[in-house]
Scaffold this motif. Structure first.
Motif, mmCIF file in Angstrom:
data_model
loop_
_atom_site.group_PDB
_atom_site.id
_atom_site.type_symbol
_atom_site.label_atom_id
_atom_site.label_comp_id
_atom_site.label_asym_id
_atom_site.label_seq_id
_atom_site.Cartn_x
_atom_site.Cartn_y
_atom_site.Cartn_z
ATOM 1 N N PHE A 64 0.832 -1.199 0.000
ATOM 2 C CA PHE A 64 0.000 0.000 0.000
ATOM 3 C C PHE A 64 0.872 1.257 0.000
ATOM 4 O O PHE A 64 0.569 2.240 -0.668
ATOM 5 N N SER A 65 1.958 1.231 0.753
ATOM 6 C CA SER A 65 2.875 2.364 0.807
ATOM 7 C C SER A 65 3.487 2.630 -0.572
ATOM 8 O O SER A 65 3.549 3.780 -1.030
ATOM 9 N N ALA A 66 3.935 1.578 -1.238
ATOM 10 C CA ALA A 66 4.522 1.717 -2.582
ATOM 11 C C ALA A 66 3.487 2.242 -3.571
ATOM 12 O O ALA A 66 3.773 3.128 -4.379
ATOM 13 N N LEU A 71 1.019 6.864 -6.655
ATOM 14 C CA LEU A 71 -0.124 7.746 -6.907
ATOM 15 C C LEU A 71 0.213 9.208 -6.584
ATOM 16 O O LEU A 71 -0.225 10.118 -7.291
ATOM 17 N N GLU A 72 0.974 9.426 -5.509
ATOM 18 C CA GLU A 72 1.393 10.789 -5.160
ATOM 19 C C GLU A 72 2.279 11.377 -6.250
ATOM 20 O O GLU A 72 2.090 12.520 -6.659
ATOM 21 N N TYR A 76 -2.294 11.639 -8.733
ATOM 22 C CA TYR A 76 -3.573 10.983 -9.020
ATOM 23 C C TYR A 76 -4.692 11.712 -8.284
ATOM 24 O O TYR A 76 -4.637 11.857 -7.051
ATOM 25 N N PRO A 77 -5.708 12.188 -8.997
ATOM 26 C CA PRO A 77 -6.742 13.015 -8.364
ATOM 27 C C PRO A 77 -7.617 12.286 -7.339
ATOM 28 O O PRO A 77 -8.217 12.932 -6.481
ATOM 29 N N GLU A 78 -7.671 10.963 -7.385
ATOM 30 C CA GLU A 78 -8.521 10.220 -6.449
ATOM 31 C C GLU A 78 -7.714 9.487 -5.379
ATOM 32 O O GLU A 78 -8.176 8.496 -4.812
ATOM 33 N N ILE A 79 -6.533 10.026 -5.084
ATOM 34 C CA ILE A 79 -5.643 9.366 -4.125
ATOM 35 C C ILE A 79 -6.269 9.281 -2.728
ATOM 36 O O ILE A 79 -6.098 8.279 -2.030
ATOM 37 N N ALA A 80 -6.993 10.296 -2.302
ATOM 38 C CA ALA A 80 -7.575 10.289 -0.952
ATOM 39 C C ALA A 80 -8.539 9.117 -0.784
ATOM 40 O O ALA A 80 -8.508 8.418 0.235
ATOM 41 N N SER A 145 9.688 10.431 -13.379
ATOM 42 C CA SER A 145 10.170 9.875 -12.110
ATOM 43 C C SER A 145 9.103 9.133 -11.285
ATOM 44 O O SER A 145 9.027 9.306 -10.087
ATOM 45 N N THR A 146 8.315 8.326 -11.923
ATOM 46 C CA THR A 146 7.371 7.497 -11.166
ATOM 47 C C THR A 146 7.924 6.075 -11.138
ATOM 48 O O THR A 146 8.214 5.498 -12.187
ATOM 49 N N ILE A 147 8.037 5.535 -9.951
ATOM 50 C CA ILE A 147 8.636 4.202 -9.781
ATOM 51 C C ILE A 147 7.807 3.124 -10.458
ATOM 52 O O ILE A 147 6.585 3.152 -10.436
#
Length: 149
Positions: A64-66, A71-72, A76-80, A145-147
């Motif tokens: 979940f952390s990864a 998403l951060e 991503y607009p629906e991250i919350a 730079s997105t993993i």
């Protein structure tokens, strides 16, 4: 499918992001490990199951952390909402394990099936949704730079 396997990876679960797909495969493997624990005898099942639950919870938190970092980075607009689903899932499984350790009746097989159903439905709906967003950004060249993408 083997009788000691609850679910097998299928390409339809793929979100198209190798890092996330590999982590989802590991979640399915861990779910199957928990399921195997349900098939053992009483005392052996308890010890094996509790050990496997701890490993699964730790891995779920790591995944979940990864995923949330991905998403951060992609804004991503629906991250919350996605984070809320993750938090609710962790709270549910930790609550179930705590109840079990406190002596409440607990049916490991029901717990494992809940885990399987949640993971597969979360991948099918929420994860596929963010993957489409991220892969769309990548296609437009708007992603840096997105993993794991």
């Amino acid at each position: 499918m083997e009788c000691d396997v609850l679910v097998e990876w299928d390409d339809r679960y793929s979100v198209g992001i190798p890092l996330i797909d590999d982590q989802h495969k590991e979640l399915i493997r861990l779910t199957n490990e928990l399921y195997k624990g349900c098939l053992a005898g009483d005392e052996a099942a308890h010890d094996y199951f509790m050990s496997a639950v701890k490993g699964t919870v730790d891995y779920v938190k790591y995944h979940f952390s990864a995923e949330e970092k991905l998403l951060e980075n992609a804004k991503y607009p629906e991250i919350a909402d996605h984070k809320r689903q993750h938090e609710g899932f962790i709270k549910q499984i930790l609550g179930d394990v705590q109840s079990y350790q406190g002596g409440k009746k607990f049916v490991p097989n029901v717990f494992v099936r809940y885990l399987k159903d949640w993971i597969l439905s979360h991948i099918a709906v929420m994860d596929k949704k963010y993957a489409a967003y991220i892969l769309g950004l990548k296609k437009q060249g708007a992603l840096t730079s997105t993993i794991g993408v």
